[in-house]
Design an enzyme around this catalytic site. Sequence first.
Site, PDB file in Angstrom:
ATOM      1  N   GLU A 100      -7.979   7.578   1.663  1.00 29.22           N
ATOM      2  CA  GLU A 100      -8.224   8.425   0.549  1.00 29.22           C
ATOM      3  C   GLU A 100      -9.088   7.651  -0.517  1.00 29.22           C
ATOM      4  O   GLU A 100      -8.598   6.533  -0.854  1.00 29.22           O
ATOM      5  CB  GLU A 100      -6.786   9.128   0.045  1.00 29.22           C
ATOM      6  CG  GLU A 100      -6.818  10.148  -0.825  1.00 29.22           C
ATOM      7  CD  GLU A 100      -5.794  10.729  -1.187  1.00 29.22           C
ATOM      8  OE1 GLU A 100      -5.565  11.593  -2.434  1.00 29.22           O
ATOM      9  OE2 GLU A 100      -5.023  10.894  -0.445  1.00 29.22           O
ATOM     10  N   ASP A 102      -9.938   8.622  -4.464  1.00 31.00           N
ATOM     11  CA  ASP A 102      -9.475   9.653  -5.305  1.00 31.00           C
ATOM     12  C   ASP A 102     -10.312   9.427  -6.824  1.00 31.00           C
ATOM     13  O   ASP A 102     -10.327   8.504  -7.392  1.00 31.00           O
ATOM     14  CB  ASP A 102      -8.159   9.475  -5.929  1.00 31.00           C
ATOM     15  CG  ASP A 102      -7.059  10.001  -4.660  1.00 31.00           C
ATOM     16  OD1 ASP A 102      -7.615  10.905  -3.691  1.00 31.00           O
ATOM     17  OD2 ASP A 102      -5.944   9.910  -4.820  1.00 31.00           O
ATOM     18  N   GLU A 104      -9.272  11.391 -10.143  1.00 35.76           N
ATOM     19  CA  GLU A 104      -8.362  12.351 -10.775  1.00 35.76           C
ATOM     20  C   GLU A 104      -8.625  12.211 -12.557  1.00 35.76           C
ATOM     21  O   GLU A 104      -8.553  11.035 -12.939  1.00 35.76           O
ATOM     22  CB  GLU A 104      -6.889  11.574 -10.738  1.00 35.76           C
ATOM     23  CG  GLU A 104      -6.455  11.925  -9.302  1.00 35.76           C
ATOM     24  CD  GLU A 104      -5.053  11.457  -8.918  1.00 35.76           C
ATOM     25  OE1 GLU A 104      -4.543  12.066  -8.061  1.00 35.76           O
ATOM     26  OE2 GLU A 104      -4.620  10.362  -9.330  1.00 35.76           O
ATOM     27  N   ASN A 119      -8.286   5.907  -7.474  1.00 38.98           N
ATOM     28  CA  ASN A 119      -7.209   5.249  -6.423  1.00 38.98           C
ATOM     29  C   ASN A 119      -8.134   5.146  -5.226  1.00 38.98           C
ATOM     30  O   ASN A 119      -8.622   5.918  -4.596  1.00 38.98           O
ATOM     31  CB  ASN A 119      -6.205   5.897  -6.548  1.00 38.98           C
ATOM     32  CG  ASN A 119      -4.842   5.103  -6.116  1.00 38.98           C
ATOM     33  OD1 ASN A 119      -5.038   4.081  -5.508  1.00 38.98           O
ATOM     34  ND2 ASN A 119      -3.767   5.793  -6.053  1.00 38.98           N
ATOM     35  N   ARG A 128      -3.449   1.509  -6.118  1.00 35.81           N
ATOM     36  CA  ARG A 128      -4.641   0.914  -6.567  1.00 35.81           C
ATOM     37  C   ARG A 128      -5.130   1.536  -7.604  1.00 35.81           C
ATOM     38  O   ARG A 128      -6.602   1.729  -7.415  1.00 35.81           O
ATOM     39  CB  ARG A 128      -5.511   0.711  -5.347  1.00 35.81           C
ATOM     40  CG  ARG A 128      -4.974  -0.339  -4.130  1.00 35.81           C
ATOM     41  CD  ARG A 128      -6.069  -0.482  -2.955  1.00 35.81           C
ATOM     42  NE  ARG A 128      -5.482  -1.185  -1.834  1.00 35.81           N
ATOM     43  CZ  ARG A 128      -4.850  -0.803  -0.694  1.00 35.81           C
ATOM     44  NH1 ARG A 128      -4.604   0.497  -0.761  1.00 35.81           N
ATOM     45  NH2 ARG A 128      -4.247  -1.475   0.114  1.00 35.81           N
ATOM     46  N   GLU A 129      -4.618   1.769  -8.606  1.00 39.63           N
ATOM     47  CA  GLU A 129      -5.098   2.660  -9.609  1.00 39.63           C
ATOM     48  C   GLU A 129      -5.968   2.020 -10.692  1.00 39.63           C
ATOM     49  O   GLU A 129      -5.383   0.880 -11.133  1.00 39.63           O
ATOM     50  CB  GLU A 129      -3.872   3.499 -10.544  1.00 39.63           C
ATOM     51  CG  GLU A 129      -3.174   4.542  -9.557  1.00 39.63           C
ATOM     52  CD  GLU A 129      -2.258   4.023  -8.837  1.00 39.63           C
ATOM     53  OE1 GLU A 129      -1.789   2.691  -9.026  1.00 39.63           O
ATOM     54  OE2 GLU A 129      -0.923   4.695  -8.623  1.00 39.63           O
ATOM     55  N   TRP A 194       3.456  13.015 -15.618  1.00 37.57           N
ATOM     56  CA  TRP A 194       3.061  11.710 -16.027  1.00 37.57           C
ATOM     57  C   TRP A 194       1.798  11.559 -16.320  1.00 37.57           C
ATOM     58  O   TRP A 194       1.208  10.573 -16.531  1.00 37.57           O
ATOM     59  CB  TRP A 194       3.005  10.974 -14.428  1.00 37.57           C
ATOM     60  CG  TRP A 194       2.170  11.740 -13.374  1.00 37.57           C
ATOM     61  CD1 TRP A 194       2.492  12.770 -12.445  1.00 37.57           C
ATOM     62  CD2 TRP A 194       0.707  11.434 -13.094  1.00 37.57           C
ATOM     63  NE1 TRP A 194       1.494  13.334 -12.042  1.00 37.57           N
ATOM     64  CE2 TRP A 194       0.480  12.423 -12.098  1.00 37.57           C
ATOM     65  CE3 TRP A 194      -0.151  10.821 -13.571  1.00 37.57           C
ATOM     66  CZ2 TRP A 194      -1.001  12.484 -11.633  1.00 37.57           C
ATOM     67  CZ3 TRP A 194      -1.502  10.685 -12.942  1.00 37.57           C
ATOM     68  CH2 TRP A 194      -1.744  11.397 -11.972  1.00 37.57           C
ATOM     69  N   ARG A 281       3.920  -4.818 -12.686  1.00 39.72           N
ATOM     70  CA  ARG A 281       4.275  -3.989 -11.696  1.00 39.72           C
ATOM     71  C   ARG A 281       3.783  -4.728 -10.359  1.00 39.72           C
ATOM     72  O   ARG A 281       4.600  -4.484  -9.465  1.00 39.72           O
ATOM     73  CB  ARG A 281       2.832  -2.968 -11.723  1.00 39.72           C
ATOM     74  CG  ARG A 281       3.146  -1.850 -10.711  1.00 39.72           C
ATOM     75  CD  ARG A 281       1.905  -0.641 -11.100  1.00 39.72           C
ATOM     76  NE  ARG A 281       2.148   0.290  -9.857  1.00 39.72           N
ATOM     77  CZ  ARG A 281       1.022   0.980  -9.610  1.00 39.72           C
ATOM     78  NH1 ARG A 281      -0.274   0.897 -10.295  1.00 39.72           N
ATOM     79  NH2 ARG A 281       0.899   1.986  -8.649  1.00 39.72           N
TER      80      ARG A 281
END
Length: 294
Positions: A100, A102, A104, A119, A128-129, A194, A281
């Site tokens: 995918e 993305d 967003e 992502n 993987r943002e 979020w 993270r």
Amino acid sequence: MAPKVSVPLLVALCITMAIVNWAHSAKFDELFRPSWALDHVVRDGDVLKLKLDHYSGAGFESKSKYMFGKVTAQIKLVEGDSAGTVTAFYMSSDGPSHNEFDFEFLGNTTGEPYLVQTNVYVNGVGNREQRLDLWFDPTKDFHSYSILWNQRQVVFMVDDTPIRVHTNLEHKGIPFPKDQAMGVYSSIWNADDWATQGGRVKTDWSHAPFVATYGDFEINACECMVSMGADDNMKRCSSGAEKRYWWDEPTMAELNVHQSHQLIWVRANHMVYDYCADTARFPATPAECEHHRH
């Protein structure tokens, strides 16, 4: 990962010609169909609108699946107080081990900038943002958002300016998404747990409906038909002795010098989050981050 109505798993055989000449002329019905909340998908003359209210968001999907090429949508994002809303434009294959790519668009309170989150999912794994703000107001006019995909790289572009590159690092033992046909999707939905300031700002439903507006569409890619397996997909959509696709040309293997400078500028002036730099993270640097040049 953007929500979408699941579709039957397609095992596709790609036809041997690219889909061309749709830039700036394709209408919605040629390429897409509503996928959920049909009453919230509104045609208004030459534009398409997706609406979000307290009852539902909405989405659409491509009629075909593709392997390699470039997809583009011209989008004008939700005006005014869009906090809590997300508008997505993305490519995705099917199943738990899907790939995918993305876009967003994360809404914000009036006067605060939209954030664009990209992502990449490979074999079902995302995380993987990257997030950036834009150098223009994306609610005032249409802007082009594109995904270029070939066997060497995935490039996210805004008005043809690259904002992210995901490079094929299979020679380093890192998987790359190149063996699954992908559909093209877009949707709008409520994500106020979020999307805006980590969920601290909630959707103000007194401003509903929230409307994302779409102009032209372009899909210049290898179209797939339900028939055979993934290996045949890749062979059919890859250049060989008898055919040559534009996305396999050497100039498409990496950014040119001008594009590289554009990407450096975007990262220096507009990036606000990069998973590669998030040591809280990811105490151990993700493998692809150690090798990517951008």
